[in-house]
Design an enzyme around this catalytic site. Structure first.
Site, PDB file in Angstrom:
ATOM      1  N   HIS A 174      60.525  48.942  22.293  1.00 34.97           N
ATOM      2  CA  HIS A 174      59.863  48.517  21.061  1.00 34.97           C
ATOM      3  C   HIS A 174      60.293  47.081  20.784  1.00 34.97           C
ATOM      4  O   HIS A 174      61.498  46.828  20.599  1.00 34.97           O
ATOM      5  CB  HIS A 174      60.277  49.422  19.898  1.00 34.97           C
ATOM      6  CG  HIS A 174      59.983  50.881  20.157  1.00 34.97           C
ATOM      7  ND1 HIS A 174      58.893  51.524  19.633  1.00 34.97           N
ATOM      8  CD2 HIS A 174      60.630  51.807  20.906  1.00 34.97           C
ATOM      9  CE1 HIS A 174      58.885  52.782  20.028  1.00 34.97           C
ATOM     10  NE2 HIS A 174      59.931  52.984  20.808  1.00 34.97           N
ATOM     11  N   ASP A 187      64.286  51.399  25.178  1.00 29.57           N
ATOM     12  CA  ASP A 187      63.858  51.859  23.848  1.00 29.57           C
ATOM     13  C   ASP A 187      64.037  50.787  22.770  1.00 29.57           C
ATOM     14  O   ASP A 187      63.086  50.086  22.447  1.00 29.57           O
ATOM     15  CB  ASP A 187      64.582  53.161  23.462  1.00 29.57           C
ATOM     16  CG  ASP A 187      63.804  53.977  22.441  1.00 29.57           C
ATOM     17  OD1 ASP A 187      62.668  53.616  22.131  1.00 29.57           O
ATOM     18  OD2 ASP A 187      64.345  55.004  21.965  1.00 29.57           O
ATOM     19  N   ASP A 188      65.231  50.688  22.215  1.00 26.01           N
ATOM     20  CA  ASP A 188      65.514  49.691  21.162  1.00 26.01           C
ATOM     21  C   ASP A 188      66.859  49.045  21.507  1.00 26.01           C
ATOM     22  O   ASP A 188      67.892  49.349  20.889  1.00 26.01           O
ATOM     23  CB  ASP A 188      65.590  50.381  19.794  1.00 26.01           C
ATOM     24  CG  ASP A 188      64.297  51.088  19.460  1.00 26.01           C
ATOM     25  OD1 ASP A 188      63.342  50.416  19.035  1.00 26.01           O
ATOM     26  OD2 ASP A 188      64.226  52.316  19.668  1.00 26.01           O
ATOM     27  N   HIS A 234      59.083  51.516  28.074  1.00 23.77           N
ATOM     28  CA  HIS A 234      59.416  52.081  26.761  1.00 23.77           C
ATOM     29  C   HIS A 234      60.441  51.175  26.089  1.00 23.77           C
ATOM     30  O   HIS A 234      61.645  51.345  26.249  1.00 23.77           O
ATOM     31  CB  HIS A 234      59.969  53.513  26.952  1.00 23.77           C
ATOM     32  CG  HIS A 234      60.219  54.234  25.673  1.00 23.77           C
ATOM     33  ND1 HIS A 234      60.368  55.618  25.624  1.00 23.77           N
ATOM     34  CD2 HIS A 234      60.361  53.807  24.391  1.00 23.77           C
ATOM     35  CE1 HIS A 234      60.589  55.988  24.372  1.00 23.77           C
ATOM     36  NE2 HIS A 234      60.606  54.901  23.607  1.00 23.77           N
ATOM     37  N   HIS A 288      55.220  59.274  21.971  1.00 24.25           N
ATOM     38  CA  HIS A 288      56.581  59.794  21.938  1.00 24.25           C
ATOM     39  C   HIS A 288      56.509  61.306  21.705  1.00 24.25           C
ATOM     40  O   HIS A 288      55.810  61.763  20.789  1.00 24.25           O
ATOM     41  CB  HIS A 288      57.371  59.185  20.776  1.00 24.25           C
ATOM     42  CG  HIS A 288      57.864  57.788  21.019  1.00 24.25           C
ATOM     43  ND1 HIS A 288      57.046  56.760  21.391  1.00 24.25           N
ATOM     44  CD2 HIS A 288      59.124  57.265  20.927  1.00 24.25           C
ATOM     45  CE1 HIS A 288      57.776  55.651  21.527  1.00 24.25           C
ATOM     46  NE2 HIS A 288      59.040  55.933  21.245  1.00 24.25           N
ATOM     47  N   GLU A 314      61.618  64.088  22.037  1.00 20.19           N
ATOM     48  CA  GLU A 314      62.838  63.302  21.817  1.00 20.19           C
ATOM     49  C   GLU A 314      63.763  64.176  20.969  1.00 20.19           C
ATOM     50  O   GLU A 314      64.731  64.722  21.458  1.00 20.19           O
ATOM     51  CB  GLU A 314      62.508  61.981  21.110  1.00 20.19           C
ATOM     52  CG  GLU A 314      63.719  61.100  20.818  1.00 20.19           C
ATOM     53  CD  GLU A 314      63.372  59.828  20.026  1.00 20.19           C
ATOM     54  OE1 GLU A 314      62.260  59.718  19.485  1.00 20.19           O
ATOM     55  OE2 GLU A 314      64.250  58.944  19.935  1.00 20.19           O
TER      56      GLU A 314
END
Ligand code: HPA
Ligand code: ZN
Length: 351
Positions: A21, A290-291, A19, A209, A212
């Site tokens: 991006h 994630d990011d 996961h 997703h 969240e």
């Protein structure tokens, strides 16, 4: 952060990232560099003073108030990506960073709609990313797969069109799976059932997703309406024991992102995440970033944060990392290599 022998052990674990991006790995330094090289104007200081410098932008990243507040910066950031070489640099930097954190296999998301809507050709994106994947494999021995995401803040038909364009790459394996991301609340999984039904018919891997910001009902919908194999984030299972039992029984993996959940105010601290509950209830999960350029930490930082909050032992980490290997979308042969790598690390760090 977790110092001493546990830190070294966590670093050495052969991690699979599920996961992440790619556009979320755009560090402010590369963002400003590409903006100037490509002649892209970022918001002016009167529009948004955060864009004055790398430091002011990083400071703003530490004050996100919600998923949408983050997404506003995420989409501005990626507007600097224009040429195949830009996409290649972005991905190659991430792979190098991930390799230093002990990642051996990475399955990474990307958002074609956010680029084609700006006039960037679909093939420019995929060509850049695949060039980076090849170089990362040669330079770091890291294996990787691409997962194409439908953006749920855009009309469903827009996502359908993007999915149609991606089918040839999904069929050849250049893209390994389908995902669903962006604004969650108000865009429930069932809206995407036709796309996911087609992907299932064609035998493509599917994740989405869910859970969240929205509740466990979105997680249940992702399973019932999209028949996903994994759910991204998925921190809401404790809201409904029957859905939690379903995830455990069907082996639906949850790809958790602890620092992201804190930074986007989904939980107030890592210790509030259901890590212990999932271990106790047989819910399989991986730990991801994630990011990472936006949330202040890459995958090892996320592992350290979990260690600090939960004080797990080495056997528990072996289970978590083993589940991440099993839940990966790579060949059985590659899984075997990663399993042997894990066994070696467990021997090397035996108490
Ligand atoms: N949630 C939804 N969409 C996203 C995220 C996220 O955490 N990161 C990038 N796109
Ligand atoms: Zn995400």
């Amino acid at each position: 952060m977790c110092q001493g022998p546990m830190h070294e052990f966590l670093q050495a674990l052969p991690k699979c990232e599920h996961h992440m991006h790619l556009e979320g790995s755009l560090e402010p330094s590369l963002l400003f560099d590409l903006a100037s090289r490509n002649g892209i104007s970022l918001p002016s200081p009167t529009e948004d003073p955060s864009f004055q410098s790398i430091d002011t932008l990083l400071a703003r990243y530490r004050r996100f108030t919600s998923l949408d507040d983050f997404l506003h910066y995420y989409f501005i950031g990626m507007s600097v990506l224009i040429t195949p070489a830009d996409f290649e640099s972005l991905a190659y930097e991430y792979f190098g960073r991930a390799h230093r954190d002990g990642v051996v296999h990475a399955e990474v998301f990307f958002d074609p709609q956010a680029h084609t809507s700006r006039g960037v050709a679909y093939n420019a994106i995929v060509d850049g990313f695949t060039a980076a994947q090849k170089r990362a494999s040669a330079d770091f021995g890291i294996t990787s797969e691409l997962i194409v995401c439908v953006l749920r803040h855009l009309p469903v038909e827009d996502g359908e069109k993007m999915y149609r364009d991606a089918i040839p790459h999904l069929e050849t394996g250049v893209i390994r799976g389908l995902g669903l991301s962006s604004t969650e609340k108000g865009n429930p999984p069932h809206l995407y059932r036709d796309i996911y039904a087609d992907a299932e018919r064609r035998g493509f891997n599917r994740t989405a997703h869910a859970g969240e910001e929205a509740g466990v009902d979105y997680m249940a919908s992702a399973v019932h309406h999209l028949n996903v194999m994994r759910v991204d984030h998925g921190i809401k299972l404790p809201e409904d024991e029957s859905v939690m039992a379903l995830f455990a029984q069907r082996n639906i993996m949850v790809t958790m992102c602890p620092l992201s959940n804190v930074e986007l105010r989904c939980v107030s601290k890592v210790a509030d995440l259901p890590i212990r509950t999932y271990l106790d209830n047989g819910v399989k999960f991986s730990i991801n970033s994630d990011d990472p350029a936006y949330f202040g930490g890459y995958i090892l930082d996320n592992h350290c944060a979990v260690q600090e909050a939960f004080g797990l032992d080495k056997r528990e980490w072996e289970r978590i990392v083993g589940h991440a290997i099993d839940g990966s979308w790579c060949s059985d042969e590659r899984k075997g290599e990663l399993r042997r790598h894990l066994e070696d690390v467990m021997v090397r760090y035996k108490d």
